[in-house]
Enzyme design. Structure first.
Site, PDB file in Angstrom:
ATOM      1  N   CYS A  52       0.849  -1.187   0.000  1.00  0.00           N
ATOM      2  CA  CYS A  52       0.000   0.000   0.000  1.00  0.00           C
ATOM      3  C   CYS A  52       0.889   1.244   0.000  1.00  0.00           C
ATOM      4  CB  CYS A  52      -0.879  -0.015   1.243  1.00  0.00           C
ATOM      5  SG  CYS A  52      -1.867   1.476   1.450  1.00  0.00           S
ATOM      6  N   CYS A  55       0.286   3.081   3.622  1.00  0.00           N
ATOM      7  CA  CYS A  55       0.736   2.588   4.931  1.00  0.00           C
ATOM      8  C   CYS A  55       1.789   1.497   4.836  1.00  0.00           C
ATOM      9  CB  CYS A  55      -0.455   2.068   5.726  1.00  0.00           C
ATOM     10  SG  CYS A  55      -1.108   0.498   5.113  1.00  0.00           S
ATOM     11  N   CYS A 101      -7.460  -0.930   1.342  1.00  0.00           N
ATOM     12  CA  CYS A 101      -6.424  -1.495   2.203  1.00  0.00           C
ATOM     13  C   CYS A 101      -7.042  -1.726   3.583  1.00  0.00           C
ATOM     14  CB  CYS A 101      -5.251  -0.527   2.300  1.00  0.00           C
ATOM     15  SG  CYS A 101      -4.037  -0.994   3.551  1.00  0.00           S
ATOM     16  N   CYS A 104      -5.141   0.718   6.435  1.00  0.00           N
ATOM     17  CA  CYS A 104      -5.316   2.183   6.518  1.00  0.00           C
ATOM     18  C   CYS A 104      -6.624   2.655   5.902  1.00  0.00           C
ATOM     19  CB  CYS A 104      -4.133   2.912   5.875  1.00  0.00           C
ATOM     20  SG  CYS A 104      -4.091   2.838   4.066  1.00  0.00           S
ATOM     21  N   CYS A 124      -8.609  -4.773 -10.005  1.00  0.00           N
ATOM     22  CA  CYS A 124      -8.210  -3.689 -10.898  1.00  0.00           C
ATOM     23  C   CYS A 124      -7.733  -2.528 -10.032  1.00  0.00           C
ATOM     24  CB  CYS A 124      -9.416  -3.298 -11.746  1.00  0.00           C
ATOM     25  SG  CYS A 124      -9.029  -2.146 -13.054  1.00  0.00           S
TER      26      CYS A 124
HETATM   27 FE    FE Z   1      -2.763   0.985   3.500  1.00  0.00          FE
END
Ligand code: FE
Length: 138
Positions: A52, A55, A101, A104, A124
């Protein structure tokens, strides 16, 4: 599940603005979509873990990345089922499934049921919501 993994990252809007560049902020925190074929990971085939961009949580392995032809980096499976969270997205005429995610809450993209086997899923994703951690031993 280990404690560190279940820990959520919560920052104020101002902190996210300072931490992210404008493109990543728009996607991750405002559920934006980068224009197709513009992201840095669309055609990348390097081995590694896509984390990510907000984070650093591990999200997708390059082993599950495939060429979808859509203009966005696409994967058939997340690195772990609890790495991402799915939410119904009614912002367009046809409902879609948003992918965030789990750590976060950052918006990553959407998942569709027209992907390849073994899962049939197409995650996607937006390139600017991801950061590739290239593996050194492959
Ligand atoms: Fe994240």
């Amino acid at each position: 599940m280990d404690a560190a993994k279940s820990e959520k990252v919560t920052l104020s809007d101002g902190e996210w603005r300072r931490r992210l560049d404008p493109d990543a902020y728009h996607v991750l925190r405002e559920a934006g979509t980068e224009p197709p074929f513009t992201g840095q990971y669309v055609h990348v085939k390097d081995s590694g873990i896509y984390r990510c961009a907000g984070c650093g949580a591990e999200l997708f392995s390059s082993d599950t990345k495939y060429e979808s032809g859509t203009g966005w980096p696409s994967f058939w499976e997340p690195v772990a089922s609890d790495a991402v969270e799915k939410h119904r997205d009614w912002s367009m005429l046809l409902p879609r499934t948003e992918v965030r995610c789990a750590k976060c809450g950052g918006h990553l993209g959407h998942v569709f049921n027209d992907g390849p086997q073994p899962t049939g899923q197409r995650y996607c994703m937006n390139s600017c919501a991801l950061k590739l951690d290239k593996s050194t031993d492959s």
